[in-house]
Design a protein around this motif. Structure first.
Motif, PDB file in Angstrom:
ATOM      1  N   ALA A   1       0.811  -1.217   0.000  1.00 46.68           N
ATOM      2  CA  ALA A   1       0.000   0.000   0.000  1.00 46.68           C
ATOM      3  C   ALA A   1       0.845   1.268   0.000  1.00 46.68           C
ATOM      4  CB  ALA A   1      -0.932  -0.005   1.217  1.00 46.68           C
ATOM      5  N   VAL A   2       1.959   1.275   0.740  1.00 46.00           N
ATOM      6  CA  VAL A   2       2.806   2.463   0.785  1.00 46.00           C
ATOM      7  C   VAL A   2       3.439   2.720  -0.573  1.00 46.00           C
ATOM      8  CG1 VAL A   2       4.857   3.505   1.803  1.00 46.00           C
ATOM      9  CG2 VAL A   2       3.275   2.242   3.238  1.00 46.00           C
ATOM     10  N   TYR A   3       3.992   1.656  -1.182  1.00 44.55           N
ATOM     11  CA  TYR A   3       4.655   1.824  -2.473  1.00 44.55           C
ATOM     12  C   TYR A   3       3.660   2.229  -3.557  1.00 44.55           C
ATOM     13  CZ  TYR A   3       8.533  -0.483  -0.107  1.00 44.55           C
ATOM     14  OH  TYR A   3       9.525  -0.800   0.775  1.00 44.55           O
ATOM     15  N   MET A   4       2.452   1.685  -3.505  1.00 40.59           N
ATOM     16  CA  MET A   4       1.434   2.073  -4.482  1.00 40.59           C
ATOM     17  C   MET A   4       1.077   3.554  -4.328  1.00 40.59           C
ATOM     18  SD  MET A   4      -1.234  -1.104  -4.957  1.00 40.59           S
ATOM     19  CE  MET A   4      -1.663  -1.246  -3.222  1.00 40.59           C
ATOM     20  N   ARG A   5       1.014   4.014  -3.088  1.00 40.20           N
ATOM     21  CA  ARG A   5       0.707   5.426  -2.833  1.00 40.20           C
ATOM     22  C   ARG A   5       1.820   6.321  -3.356  1.00 40.20           C
ATOM     23  NH1 ARG A   5       0.366   7.870   3.249  1.00 40.20           N
ATOM     24  NH2 ARG A   5       0.007  10.077   2.735  1.00 40.20           N
ATOM     25  N   VAL A   6       3.064   5.910  -3.127  1.00 36.56           N
ATOM     26  CA  VAL A   6       4.206   6.684  -3.616  1.00 36.56           C
ATOM     27  C   VAL A   6       4.199   6.736  -5.138  1.00 36.56           C
ATOM     28  CG1 VAL A   6       6.724   6.720  -3.808  1.00 36.56           C
ATOM     29  CG2 VAL A   6       5.644   6.276  -1.597  1.00 36.56           C
ATOM     30  N   VAL A   7       3.980   5.578  -5.776  1.00 35.83           N
ATOM     31  CA  VAL A   7       3.942   5.514  -7.239  1.00 35.83           C
ATOM     32  C   VAL A   7       2.868   6.434  -7.793  1.00 35.83           C
ATOM     33  CG1 VAL A   7       3.352   4.029  -9.200  1.00 35.83           C
ATOM     34  CG2 VAL A   7       4.948   3.213  -7.460  1.00 35.83           C
ATOM     35  N   LYS A   8       1.669   6.407  -7.187  1.00 34.19           N
ATOM     36  CA  LYS A   8       0.567   7.247  -7.665  1.00 34.19           C
ATOM     37  C   LYS A   8       0.921   8.728  -7.533  1.00 34.19           C
ATOM     38  CE  LYS A   8      -3.734   7.969  -9.032  1.00 34.19           C
ATOM     39  NZ  LYS A   8      -3.852   9.443  -8.880  1.00 34.19           N
ATOM     40  N   CYS A   9       1.541   9.110  -6.419  1.00 35.15           N
ATOM     41  CA  CYS A   9       1.922  10.513  -6.222  1.00 35.15           C
ATOM     42  C   CYS A   9       2.972  10.956  -7.236  1.00 35.15           C
ATOM     43  CB  CYS A   9       2.454  10.715  -4.801  1.00 35.15           C
ATOM     44  SG  CYS A   9       1.191  10.737  -3.521  1.00 35.15           S
ATOM     45  N   ILE A  10       3.937  10.083  -7.527  1.00 37.14           N
ATOM     46  CA  ILE A  10       4.972  10.438  -8.507  1.00 37.14           C
ATOM     47  C   ILE A  10       4.352  10.556  -9.891  1.00 37.14           C
ATOM     48  CG2 ILE A  10       7.098   9.692  -9.646  1.00 37.14           C
ATOM     49  CD1 ILE A  10       7.893   8.315  -7.045  1.00 37.14           C
ATOM     50  N   MET A  11       3.459   9.634 -10.234  1.00 36.97           N
ATOM     51  CA  MET A  11       2.803   9.681 -11.542  1.00 36.97           C
ATOM     52  C   MET A  11       2.024  10.977 -11.712  1.00 36.97           C
ATOM     53  SD  MET A  11       1.524   5.709 -11.879  1.00 36.97           S
ATOM     54  CE  MET A  11       0.741   5.945 -13.481  1.00 36.97           C
ATOM     55  N   ASP A  12       1.269  11.362 -10.678  1.00 34.76           N
ATOM     56  CA  ASP A  12       0.493  12.602 -10.742  1.00 34.76           C
ATOM     57  C   ASP A  12       1.409  13.815 -10.850  1.00 34.76           C
ATOM     58  OD1 ASP A  12      -1.801  11.120 -10.545  1.00 34.76           O
ATOM     59  OD2 ASP A  12      -2.134  11.514  -8.410  1.00 34.76           O
ATOM     60  N   GLY A  13       2.488  13.817 -10.048  1.00 30.39           N
ATOM     61  CA  GLY A  13       3.406  14.943 -10.072  1.00 30.39           C
ATOM     62  C   GLY A  13       4.164  15.052 -11.380  1.00 30.39           C
ATOM     63  N   ALA A  14       4.553  13.906 -11.944  1.00 29.97           N
ATOM     64  CA  ALA A  14       5.277  13.910 -13.220  1.00 29.97           C
ATOM     65  C   ALA A  14       4.421  14.518 -14.322  1.00 29.97           C
ATOM     66  CB  ALA A  14       5.700  12.496 -13.581  1.00 29.97           C
ATOM     67  N   THR A  15       3.127  14.234 -14.283  1.00 27.06           N
ATOM     68  CA  THR A  15       2.209  14.784 -15.283  1.00 27.06           C
ATOM     69  C   THR A  15       2.212  16.305 -15.243  1.00 27.06           C
ATOM     70  OG1 THR A  15       0.780  12.830 -15.172  1.00 27.06           O
ATOM     71  CG2 THR A  15      -0.185  14.838 -16.068  1.00 27.06           C
ATOM     72  N   GLU A  16       2.260  16.864 -14.033  1.00 27.27           N
ATOM     73  CA  GLU A  16       2.289  18.326 -13.896  1.00 27.27           C
ATOM     74  C   GLU A  16       3.572  18.923 -14.488  1.00 27.27           C
ATOM     75  OE1 GLU A  16       1.635  19.458  -9.884  1.00 27.27           O
ATOM     76  OE2 GLU A  16      -0.219  18.321  -9.662  1.00 27.27           O
ATOM     77  N   PHE A  17       4.651  18.119 -14.488  1.00 23.99           N
ATOM     78  CA  PHE A  17       5.915  18.565 -15.069  1.00 23.99           C
ATOM     79  C   PHE A  17       6.000  18.233 -16.558  1.00 23.99           C
ATOM     80  CE2 PHE A  17       7.406  18.517 -10.617  1.00 23.99           C
ATOM     81  CZ  PHE A  17       8.054  19.729 -10.580  1.00 23.99           C
TER      82      PHE A  17
END
Length: 338
Positions: free
Chosen positions: A86-102
């Protein structure tokens, strides 16, 4: 308004024709090619015409073609030990969302796949790497690769050989164990990973330190942290052996849910008979009965900072390394409210 092209996808040739510019000009504009002294290679008026054509034709730039022009893939690699957490999935989702903004995309690399990357990392080119709890693998990559891409190490298991946004897991464990003492526990057991295949982020050392300070005899409940059913049986068997315990400090939140169920299986009331606290701050534990206390990782802040450092490293390759270490936060719920 989108212009129809006989139900086919628009090409860069279509964009150039629609904008009234050369194909090379359209390609340079779409891919953000820079000219002398780092200035845009395309004049503002022509650039605006190309962007209008892109919108009118609903054109999607080809990432492979863009990489040939800019030397960049537009991809960030996310390294995690596993996505079945669950922690790694949360981290992955946050990075994916943030990368999109960049304006970037992501590629996930996990588990055994990471051990084969090494010098062959160029087989799947990326602009940068964010590695969560993969310190040893990142160090091996940085040592083996002659020209490594920018790397940011994040999580409780981090390396200082690159930019870092670490989590102070040892401080979090001390906070959790001391919290059990504060609510009256005097026989605290650490429900931990069996064997030594898992990096516990300093939790064991923190637990032993707190026990020594409080003159408490350490107790360990080793379980299979990757198999809930097996772990439940192991905690239940340990309790049935008659050990004196009034507090469980758990390796992570998933293990805390297992310990909670096992305690109920054995007729132990939580928190009256056994207080339970986990570590990490996953959403699931708030919906247990009783809701479980934890020390929470600042995942969103960690990821935001990591993306900022990665962007900085891409634009300033020779900048000094940055090492940020973030604290964990105690979240008290019913499982420790006596």
């Amino acid at each position: 308004m989108t212009t129809r092209l006989d139900n086919r996808k628009a090409t860069i040739v279509d964009v150039a024709r629609h904008a009234g510019v050369a194909v090379s000009t359209a390609s340079a504009a779409v891919n953000g090619k820079l000219g002398k002294w780092g200035k845009p290679a395309v004049a503002p008026a022509k650039y605006a015409a190309v962007m209008r054509a892109v919108q009118d034709l609903n054109f999607e730039a080809n990432s492979a073609a863009r990489s040939l022009v800019t030397g960049k893939s537009g991809v960030i690699a996310i390294w995690v030990p596993t996505v079945y957490d669950a922690v790694y999935m949360r981290v992955v989702k946050c990075i994916m969302d943030g990368a999109t903004e960049f304006g970037m995309t992501t590629a996930i690399r996990e588990g055994r796949e990471l051990t084969t990357i090494g010098k062959n990392s160029s087989a799947s080119p990326v602009d940068g790497i964010i590695g969560h709890d993969t310190a040893t693998l990142l160090e091996a990559y940085l040592e083996a690769t002659q020209f490594p891409v920018p790397v940011v190490s994040v999580g409780a298991s981090y390396t200082l050989n690159c930019d870092t946004v670490g989590i102070d897991g040892q401080q979090g464990a001390i906070t959790a164990a001391r919290h059990l003492i504060d609510v009256g526990c005097r026989h605290i057991a650490y429900v931990c990973s069996q064997g030594h295949t898992v990096n516990d982020g300093g939790r064991r050392h923190a637990y032993l330190t707190v026990c020594a300070d409080a003159a408490i005899e350490p107790q360990f409940v080793p379980v299979n942290v990757y198999n809930r059913a097996h772990a439940r049986d192991q905690v239940r068997s340990w309790l049935e052996e008659g050990h004196k315990v009034d507090g469980f400090f758990c390796w992570n939140d998933v293990v805390a849910t297992v310990a909670n169920v096992a305690a109920h299986d054995c007729g132990r009331r939580v928190p009256d008979d056994i207080a339970i606290i986990g570590s990490d701050g996953i959403e699931e534990i708030e919906f247990q009965y009783p809701a479980l206390s934890t020390v929470s990782q600042p995942v969103e802040e960690m990821v935001r900072r990591a993306l900022e450092l990665l962007q900085r490293r891409l634009s300033e390759p020779t900048a000094e390394l940055v090492h940020d270490i973030l604290p964990m936060t105690l979240v008290q719920r019913d499982s420790t409210k006596r």
